[in-house]
Design an enzyme around this catalytic site. Structure first.
Site, mmCIF file in Angstrom:
data_model
loop_
_atom_site.group_PDB
_atom_site.id
_atom_site.type_symbol
_atom_site.label_atom_id
_atom_site.label_comp_id
_atom_site.label_asym_id
_atom_site.label_seq_id
_atom_site.Cartn_x
_atom_site.Cartn_y
_atom_site.Cartn_z
ATOM 1 N N CYS A 15 36.190 67.216 45.098
ATOM 2 C CA CYS A 15 37.643 67.155 45.145
ATOM 3 C C CYS A 15 38.218 67.899 46.437
ATOM 4 O O CYS A 15 37.914 68.994 46.509
ATOM 5 C CB CYS A 15 37.829 68.102 43.775
ATOM 6 S SG CYS A 15 39.634 68.218 43.403
ATOM 7 N N LYS A 65 28.013 65.396 42.500
ATOM 8 C CA LYS A 65 29.028 64.358 43.243
ATOM 9 C C LYS A 65 29.573 65.090 44.626
ATOM 10 O O LYS A 65 30.093 66.244 44.313
ATOM 11 C CB LYS A 65 30.067 63.855 42.536
ATOM 12 C CG LYS A 65 30.853 62.685 43.166
ATOM 13 C CD LYS A 65 31.931 62.269 42.616
ATOM 14 C CE LYS A 65 32.668 60.950 43.595
ATOM 15 N NZ LYS A 65 33.818 60.425 42.773
ATOM 16 N N ASN A 97 29.829 55.677 46.462
ATOM 17 C CA ASN A 97 31.086 55.487 45.910
ATOM 18 C C ASN A 97 32.054 55.445 47.336
ATOM 19 O O ASN A 97 31.753 56.338 48.216
ATOM 20 C CB ASN A 97 31.376 56.935 45.086
ATOM 21 C CG ASN A 97 32.840 56.962 44.687
ATOM 22 O OD1 ASN A 97 33.399 58.102 44.452
ATOM 23 N ND2 ASN A 97 33.577 55.977 44.141
ATOM 24 N N GLY A 98 33.091 54.653 47.050
ATOM 25 C CA GLY A 98 34.134 54.505 48.011
ATOM 26 C C GLY A 98 34.194 53.084 48.348
ATOM 27 O O GLY A 98 33.433 52.452 49.068
ATOM 28 N N ASP A 99 35.574 52.617 48.178
ATOM 29 C CA ASP A 99 36.166 51.114 48.713
ATOM 30 C C ASP A 99 35.289 50.121 47.926
ATOM 31 O O ASP A 99 34.813 49.260 48.471
ATOM 32 C CB ASP A 99 36.085 51.252 50.178
ATOM 33 C CG ASP A 99 36.842 51.879 50.949
ATOM 34 O OD1 ASP A 99 38.040 52.218 50.360
ATOM 35 O OD2 ASP A 99 36.864 51.929 52.205
ATOM 36 N N ARG A 144 39.805 53.761 41.485
ATOM 37 C CA ARG A 144 40.978 53.112 41.620
ATOM 38 C C ARG A 144 41.246 51.443 41.311
ATOM 39 O O ARG A 144 42.055 51.199 40.646
ATOM 40 C CB ARG A 144 41.638 53.400 42.769
ATOM 41 C CG ARG A 144 41.917 54.961 43.330
ATOM 42 C CD ARG A 144 42.884 55.120 44.396
ATOM 43 N NE ARG A 144 43.857 54.222 44.425
ATOM 44 C CZ ARG A 144 45.215 54.651 44.145
ATOM 45 N NH1 ARG A 144 45.112 55.876 43.533
ATOM 46 N NH2 ARG A 144 46.209 53.940 44.239
#
Length: 384
Positions: free
Chosen positions: A162, A198, A262-264, A287
């Site tokens: 975060c 994470k 994780n990511g895109d 998202r």
């Protein structure tokens, strides 16, 4: 690359060469003009083959014999009703809770009630589910992890990703990357209660790999999710899958460790490409699932103008079963129906005006609003 994808094609004609036939020239020109599209299809096909080959060699800790599809932890968004929704639509195998403050969870019964788990029969579909905690105090993290295990969380994960202001103020989340010794100590002192982490990546990939190995070897981590962005990067920055691949490569001999990328990841194609490139055991999306809860489903019926309405009704059905705060309900409906509401902007205001507890009367009002939207969509489809 095939000849039609080579940058030097077509070659310049030599003076002595005979002129090619008109049909042959037309084919060559057609392939040359669409070389980018053909290269895209080639890469996707190669990714599918690599993904299938890599999956034949592994069975991960949850027993899946393929890449695990994961719902990312999202504050104010990955509540129980939404987790059940993406499961019902066939998009994910494992879900994550929103980020939970370790100190608040350990100290407040009221705060704990905000995070229901699969402790009753109607919630039994949300398994496995990973609870994510945030904090830098080893005692508070361990106490929160113990409570979460008692509440039937499948695993407990420490948030080291975060980047928000609250994390900077409390020096937790991604700001623990500045204190790797403390981070490893917090994980180690939690023992078997905390086996997942994470984290975001450093600018230097070697530091990311070194920290990942320390967390696994010294901290006993068995589920490691790597977000391919640094602490200073946001969604507008493209995620880098290379450090994720390097982490998985460094841990390839640890068959008891699950590495998640994780990511895109915005669709099933991205999931396959990411899995093939990183060789990870799982791929996480966030998202993209907010706007299309069925975007990672393997069985897709094809694009349909009423698909968002089906997803919204599925979400409301789970809200009626397990409840959800109105802030989350408004957010999910606005994002799931964002394209449909463009055709009926006059219905956005009554949707945003809803307040209070999700009573049966209020939910009936939302279902009537969805009926109005469907009539508009169907009428426009017939006109087309």
């Amino acid at each position: 690359l095939p000849f039609f994808l080579a940058s030097s094609w077509p070659p310049p004609p030599s003076s002595g060469a005979s002129a090619p036939s008109s049909s042959g020239s037309a084919v060559v020109l057609l392939l040359w003009r669409h070389r980018a599209l053909l290269e895209s299809y080639t890469s996707v096909a190669a990714a599918d083959v690599a993904c299938v080959k890599s999956l034949r060699r592994k069975t991960n800790v949850w027993g899946f014999s393929r890449v695990v599809r994961c719902l990312a932890p999202m504050v104010g968004a990955s509540e129980l009703a939404f987790r059940l929704t993406v499961r019902s639509l066939g998009s994910v195998d494992v879900t994550w809770t929103p980020m939970i403050d370790a100190k608040g969870f350990a100290a407040s019964e009221t705060y704990r009630r905000e995070f229901p788990f699969s402790s009753s029969s109607e919630n039994a579909g949300d398994v496995p589910c990973v609870a994510q905690v945030a904090g830098r105090d080893a005692g508070a993290v361990a106490e929160a992890a113990q409570l979460l295990v008692e509440l039937k969380a499948t695993a407990v994960e420490l948030n080291v990703g975060c980047p928000q202001r609250c994390a900077r103020t409390g020096k937790y989340g991604a700001y623990l990357l500045d204190e790797p010794d403390l981070l490893v100590d917090v994980v180690r002192r939690s023992g078997s209660l905390l086996r997942a982490v994470k984290l975001r990546v450093y600018d230097d990939h070697r530091r990311t790999v070194a920290l990942a190995k320390r967390l696994v070897d010294d901290g006993g981590v068995r589920i490691l999710t790597v977000h391919g962005r640094t602490r200073l990067q946001r969604e507008r920055h493209r995620a880098d899958w290379e450090p994720i691949r390097l982490v998985k490569q460094a841990l390839q001999d640890r068959h008891d460790v699950l590495v998640i990328a994780n990511g895109d990841v915005r669709c099933l194609r991205d999931l396959r490409l990411c899995a093939a490139y990183t060789n990870c055991d799982g791929v996480m999306a966030g998202r993209a699932l907010l706007f299309d809860p069925a975007c990672l489903a393997f069985q897709v019926q094809g694009p349909s103008p009423t698909a968002p309405l089906h997803a919204a009704r599925t979400y409301l059905r789970h809200v009626a079963d397990v409840g959800a705060p109105w802030q989350a309900i408004r957010r999910h409906l606005a994002e799931i129906l964002h394209r449909v509401l463009r055709r009926a902007p006059h219905l956005r205001r009554p949707l945003m005006a809803l307040r209070g507890d999700p009573t049966p009367t209020a939910l009936d009002q939302l279902h009537r609003l969805l009926d109005d939207l469907e009539r508009i969509v169907v009428v426009r489809k017939k006109r087309i």
